[in-house]
Design a protein around this motif. Sequence first.
Motif: not given
Lengths: 277, 332
Positions: A275, B11, B13, B18, B41, B44-45, B47, B53
């Motif tokens: 990742e 997502k 961790y 996240a 986030g 994150t979205t 990615n 991810l």
Amino acid sequence: MSQTLTVARNDFRDVRRSKLLWGVMGIYVAFTALILYAEGTASEPDLATALFNQVFLTTLLLPLIAIAGSYLAIAGERESNTVAFLLSQPTSRAAVVTGKFLSRSLLIVGSLLVAFVVGGLIGVVMYPSLELGVSGTFIVLTVVFVGAYVGPSVAISAATDTRSRAIAGAVGFYVLTDVLIVFENFSLVNAVRFLLAETLGLELGQHFYEFVHNLTPAGSYLNATYLIFDPANYLPIEPLGVIPFYLKPWFSVVILLAWTVVPLAIGYWRFRGAELG
Amino acid sequence: MTAIEIDGLGKEYGDLTALDGLDLSVETGEVYGFLGPNGAGKSTTINLLLGFLDPSSGSATVLGHDIERESRALRRRIGVLPEAFSPYERLTAREHVKYAADLKDVAVDPDALLDRVGLTEDAWDRSAGGFSTGMEQRLALACALVGDPEVLILDEPSSGLDPRGMAKLRELIREEAADGTTVFFSSHILSEVEAVCDRIGILVDGDLVAEGTIDELRDGTETHSPLDVRVDAVPEGFDLTDLDGVAAMSVEDSTLSALVTDAGAKIEVIRRVDQVAEIRDVISEPASLEALFDRYANGDSAAEGMVDADGSSDDADGSTEEADAGSPEVTA
């Protein structure tokens, strides 16, 4: 395939502009010139003797240069986040790994060739003959040896996400597979022998330990030098005698090629699942 | 037609969430503003959409391509300005654009693109290592535009841009949208998003807390408009929340702030204050999206503080103040 070449071309373009790297590779050129010049000043200079010294130097120095030139190939991109640009495009991660391997190999081999050209010029001036059979085999074998360290370095770089982990991994690999193999006094092979024979009382025979030695990239490179120097003509080397195939010089070349390919496959497998960000 | 379809995307961790089951869809040709404080986030979205991810739950498609199984096909059809874009220090601007085009396997005119994003010509053949953040951002935008993508995903494209660069960026987004390109654009600054987006989603702590057109969001906020009354001194224990139409009240120094749900209540508030203190000034704000965003961006506790009429809540106070500033820049 074309993506591999695109990555390789642009990576090469980027990395060849690094002055630091050229400095590191200049060291190999300088040592090569020094060794050939030193033997060249003898009353009867012998190219094989010079190359014999060169093999020892190459075994210790070339892996370091290969590591310096490739340990950041992918981990560096992850640390600086240029990888976000790279993988925002429809780039396959396999193309990243193979492209990086290509460009870094080319870089190291390129500096080797500079060293060989310089060495060749010294040879022409100071030696009776260039002994192309011997020196040619040395060059080909050394290029194969480059792959056996660039492959693992790029692989470690693909499997790590920071500069510090990549350098720790690559230097650890160098120490374990090179420094602790080349010097017999503190060799890992002796440690294995101590463990198996002295502690566990296993009688495995000399060939087994020679095979362990031959399994490392430095050990197989040294063993493959039988292809360069004919023991019949060149006294410092002991004749091979009757040995199983896995100790034969050609098998050492196979092992060197395996050290190039297998770690890369593992590094790719790790990078594929990694990742980012 | 849906350009981006996100279905319960999550997502995690370890213990940290996240992104918490995000549902979102962006229509083809739409400019969607993905708004939220830092750490909400948004990246994150994005990615996850790019395959950087792996989702812990849910799924998503971009142009019909599954983000996990068809990531390369997906990336071939989109243009991305990634979070914290960092160029290759020793490659020039032109070489970057060419590199992106080669990876996408499309033809490109690097000069035209670099010109379009406003990177001055003298920088085209310079190594990107010497670029300012603003120049890097322009270069990133040029790379994103390579191959005339159907969807543009821009992660905080305005970071590091000066006002002129921002104007250029807005112009570019409008041009692309006019051309039929779908734009998905994340930001933590409301005013940027407001100016160009057809629709906005506000993400807080991995959750989409509000979504709609600017007008829809404004309508939703009309019921809560702030009213500030500056007086010589606020009497101890003074309370307005018993009045109909006053949702909350707070005091800072000599300013009394009320959140009014019914415009008619404003005059009543002023009358009430006038009885106990000398009024110096009255500031009545129109219902603002800023206030809404700010309320969300500063966290639910602040918003609740206002609604609960907890007069002593400093958080609630802060949020009204920031709303006055016009373009709240939030770091949460």
